[in-house]
Design an enzyme around this catalytic site. Sequence first.
Site, PDB file in Angstrom:
ATOM      1  N   LYS A 275       0.823  -1.215   0.000  1.00  0.00           N
ATOM      2  CA  LYS A 275       0.000   0.000   0.000  1.00  0.00           C
ATOM      3  C   LYS A 275       0.861   1.271   0.000  1.00  0.00           C
ATOM      4  CE  LYS A 275      -3.992  -2.151   2.320  1.00  0.00           C
ATOM      5  NZ  LYS A 275      -4.992  -1.985   3.416  1.00  0.00           N
TER       6      LYS A 275
ATOM      7  N   TYR B  58     -12.421  -1.954  -3.766  1.00  0.00           N
ATOM      8  CA  TYR B  58     -12.949  -2.145  -2.410  1.00  0.00           C
ATOM      9  C   TYR B  58     -14.481  -2.046  -2.365  1.00  0.00           C
ATOM     10  CZ  TYR B  58      -8.467  -2.223   0.135  1.00  0.00           C
ATOM     11  OH  TYR B  58      -7.239  -2.569   0.665  1.00  0.00           O
TER      12      TYR B  58
ATOM     13  N   ASN C 122      -2.090   0.179   7.007  1.00  0.00           N
ATOM     14  CA  ASN C 122      -1.561  -1.100   7.500  1.00  0.00           C
ATOM     15  C   ASN C 122      -0.693  -1.847   6.483  1.00  0.00           C
ATOM     16  OD1 ASN C 122      -3.590  -1.850   5.805  1.00  0.00           O
ATOM     17  ND2 ASN C 122      -4.799  -2.949   7.333  1.00  0.00           N
TER      18      ASN C 122
ATOM     19  N   HIS D 210      -2.175  -5.425   1.537  1.00  0.00           N
ATOM     20  CA  HIS D 210      -3.481  -6.054   1.306  1.00  0.00           C
ATOM     21  C   HIS D 210      -3.269  -7.496   0.885  1.00  0.00           C
ATOM     22  CE1 HIS D 210      -7.504  -6.835  -0.306  1.00  0.00           C
ATOM     23  NE2 HIS D 210      -6.862  -7.449  -1.291  1.00  0.00           N
TER      24      HIS D 210
ATOM     25  N   GLU E 131      -9.929 -10.164  -7.566  1.00  0.00           N
ATOM     26  CA  GLU E 131      -8.868  -9.159  -7.372  1.00  0.00           C
ATOM     27  C   GLU E 131      -7.723  -9.329  -8.374  1.00  0.00           C
ATOM     28  OE1 GLU E 131      -9.665  -8.282  -2.632  1.00  0.00           O
ATOM     29  OE2 GLU E 131      -7.826  -9.332  -3.210  1.00  0.00           O
TER      30      GLU E 131
HETATM   31  P1  ADP Z   1      -8.170  -6.699   5.669  1.00  0.00           P
HETATM   32  O1  ADP Z   1      -7.335  -5.764   4.802  1.00  0.00           O
HETATM   33  O2  ADP Z   1      -7.386  -7.240   6.835  1.00  0.00           O
HETATM   34  O3  ADP Z   1      -8.837  -7.803   4.867  1.00  0.00           O
HETATM   35  P2  ADP Z   1     -10.755  -5.384   5.775  1.00  0.00           P
HETATM   36  O4  ADP Z   1     -11.081  -6.103   4.506  1.00  0.00           O
HETATM   37  O5  ADP Z   1     -11.718  -5.478   6.909  1.00  0.00           O
HETATM   38  O6  ADP Z   1      -9.317  -5.810   6.333  1.00  0.00           O
HETATM   39  O7  ADP Z   1     -10.572  -3.825   5.477  1.00  0.00           O
HETATM   40  C1  ADP Z   1      -9.947  -3.377   4.287  1.00  0.00           C
HETATM   41  C2  ADP Z   1      -9.005  -2.250   4.631  1.00  0.00           C
HETATM   42  O8  ADP Z   1      -9.767  -1.145   5.130  1.00  0.00           O
HETATM   43  C3  ADP Z   1      -8.002  -2.552   5.759  1.00  0.00           C
HETATM   44  O9  ADP Z   1      -6.858  -3.248   5.327  1.00  0.00           O
HETATM   45  C4  ADP Z   1      -7.674  -1.160   6.264  1.00  0.00           C
HETATM   46  O10 ADP Z   1      -6.739  -0.486   5.396  1.00  0.00           O
HETATM   47  C5  ADP Z   1      -9.020  -0.469   6.155  1.00  0.00           C
HETATM   48  N1  ADP Z   1      -9.794  -0.554   7.402  1.00  0.00           N
HETATM   49  C6  ADP Z   1     -10.356  -1.665   7.950  1.00  0.00           C
HETATM   50  N2  ADP Z   1     -11.006  -1.381   9.097  1.00  0.00           N
HETATM   51  C7  ADP Z   1     -10.847  -0.039   9.292  1.00  0.00           C
HETATM   52  C8  ADP Z   1     -11.273   0.867  10.298  1.00  0.00           C
HETATM   53  N3  ADP Z   1     -12.011   0.481  11.341  1.00  0.00           N
HETATM   54  N4  ADP Z   1     -10.927   2.174  10.157  1.00  0.00           N
HETATM   55  C9  ADP Z   1     -10.199   2.602   9.100  1.00  0.00           C
HETATM   56  N5  ADP Z   1      -9.772   1.795   8.111  1.00  0.00           N
HETATM   57  C10 ADP Z   1     -10.081   0.483   8.196  1.00  0.00           C
HETATM   58 MG    MG Z   2     -10.286  -7.676   3.376  1.00  0.00          MG
END
Ligand code: ADP
Ligand code: MG
Length: 140
Positions: free
Chosen positions: A10, A50, A113, A116, A127
Amino acid sequence: MSERTLAIIKPDAVKKDAIGDIIKRYEGAGLRPVAMRMLRMSKSTAEGFYAVHRARPFFDSLTTFMASGPVVVLVLAGDNAIKRHRELMGATDPAKADPGTLRAVHGTNIEFNAVHGSDSADTARFEIGYFFPEMDVVAR
Ligand code: ADP
Ligand code: MG
């Protein structure tokens, strides 16, 4: 069983010059890159990627972040790649991610974070197709 999964380094991780370290960890875990691009997503490309999260409160912020700078998009291949990649990444919130996982090492907070990864076979198919025509994915 060999599988393919989509990984994204990212914008936050690209900005901190962590591309090489992250790819080294993919390879160290037996997840081999079979396709790779650097690109900058438009806001609408990020929204399409997304789309499953469009009703979430963080959707606008997340898609703005993902369009904020260059990313590296990869297809990784290996045995049980989808699940093993998710384990290597660690929990969504870097504060809760196991020590040594990509998000524990390179993530900043639950939004920024670092990486992805596809979360299921269906998601991986969608994807991978979103960023790579079949002819751009090599056999290794
Ligand atoms: P993952 O990437 O672990 O599969 P999700 O699919 O739930 O997690 O969420 C997609 C992305 O959205 C996350 O990687 C993160 O960048 C962002 N995200 C998830 N939850 C939050 C939150 N509560 N607040 C802000 N950003 C979030
Ligand atoms: Mg996810």
